[in-house]
Scaffold this active site. Sequence first.
Site, PDB file in Angstrom:
ATOM      1  N   ASN A  32       0.814  -1.210   0.000  1.00 23.94           N
ATOM      2  CA  ASN A  32       0.000   0.000   0.000  1.00 23.94           C
ATOM      3  C   ASN A  32       0.851   1.264   0.000  1.00 23.94           C
ATOM      4  OD1 ASN A  32      -2.780  -0.994   0.095  1.00 23.94           O
ATOM      5  ND2 ASN A  32      -2.179  -1.897   2.034  1.00 23.94           N
ATOM      6  N   ASP A  74       2.044 -12.481   0.899  1.00 21.01           N
ATOM      7  CA  ASP A  74       3.453 -12.429   1.290  1.00 21.01           C
ATOM      8  C   ASP A  74       3.821 -13.644   2.131  1.00 21.01           C
ATOM      9  OD1 ASP A  74       3.661 -10.073  -0.042  1.00 21.01           O
ATOM     10  OD2 ASP A  74       4.088  -8.825   1.698  1.00 21.01           O
ATOM     11  N   ASP A  79       8.689 -13.017   9.130  1.00 19.60           N
ATOM     12  CA  ASP A  79       8.776 -11.851   8.254  1.00 19.60           C
ATOM     13  C   ASP A  79       8.590 -10.616   9.132  1.00 19.60           C
ATOM     14  OD1 ASP A  79       8.611  -9.859   6.353  1.00 19.60           O
ATOM     15  OD2 ASP A  79       7.271 -10.959   5.023  1.00 19.60           O
ATOM     16  N   THR A 135       6.320  -4.239   8.776  1.00 22.40           N
ATOM     17  CA  THR A 135       5.334  -3.407   9.467  1.00 22.40           C
ATOM     18  C   THR A 135       4.595  -4.239  10.507  1.00 22.40           C
ATOM     19  OG1 THR A 135       5.068  -2.078   7.469  1.00 22.40           O
ATOM     20  CG2 THR A 135       3.358  -1.897   9.155  1.00 22.40           C
TER      21      THR A 135
END
Length: 231
Positions: free
Chosen positions: A9, A91, A112, A115
Site C-alpha cells: 500500500n 506475502d 517476516d 510493518t
Amino acid sequence: MYLLLDIGNTREKAALIKSGKVTALPQLAPDNLAKLPIKAVYFASVASQEKVAAIKQQLGLGHLPWRQVYSEAKACGVSNSYQQPQMLGVDRWLAMLGTQLLFPSQNTLIVDAGTAVTIDWLAQDGRHGGGWIIPGLKMQQQAVVKNTARVFNSEMFNGRLEPGADTVTGLQNGCLAAVLGAIRLAWQQTPCNKLVLTGGDSKFLKSYLSDLPIVVEPLLIFHGLARYIDM
C-alpha cells in the site's frame, strides 16, 4: 529475464530473475527497465487494482504480460492451512514457497519482520502449521504513543534488551522484547530445524537470535514468486 514485484500500500519492492538466479532491483525506474530484456512481470499485491494499473503505466511495461499471484490451497508441494486459502496474506504464502525451495525437507519457522511481524510454521512435508501476526517494532511504538497521553518516542530506534531508565528507552526496549519474546516462544512451540528470517527488521533482530539456527534471506518472497514462472 522476468521482473518480480511485491506491491504494497505504501511502497513497491522489486527483483529480477534470470537463469534461475534472483537478484534485488533497488531502483524501480522506467529508464533502467527499458534497457532490460524483460519477458513478463510476475507480481503479488495487497494494493488496489488502480494502483497496479498506475504502476504498470509508470514503468512503461504495459506491453508485457502481467501475472498476479494469489494464495492457494496448494502449490509447489506446499499446503495452505487456511480453510479459505485466499485469506492467507500472499506475502506469507510466497515466503513459505521460497522457504520450501531453499530449505527443502526441513521443519522451519518463518519470520517476516516488517510493518507487522508474521510467524509461520512449515513442516518438512510442506504442510503449513498455521501462524501468528503481531505488530512490528515501529507499529507497536506508534500504537503506544498514539493511545497514551504521556508516552513519547524519538525518531531513532535504539532498542536493547535491558530495562529502560526513561520513557523513550522503556518504550523501545519493551517493543523489542515483545517481538523477540514472540519469536522465541514460537520456536519453543514446535521443534524446527531452521529459523528463516526476512523483512525490513530482520538484520537488526538477527543479532538477538544468534543462538538459534538462523538464516536471513531478504529475497525470500521473490524466491517464492519466481516459482510461478511458466506454471
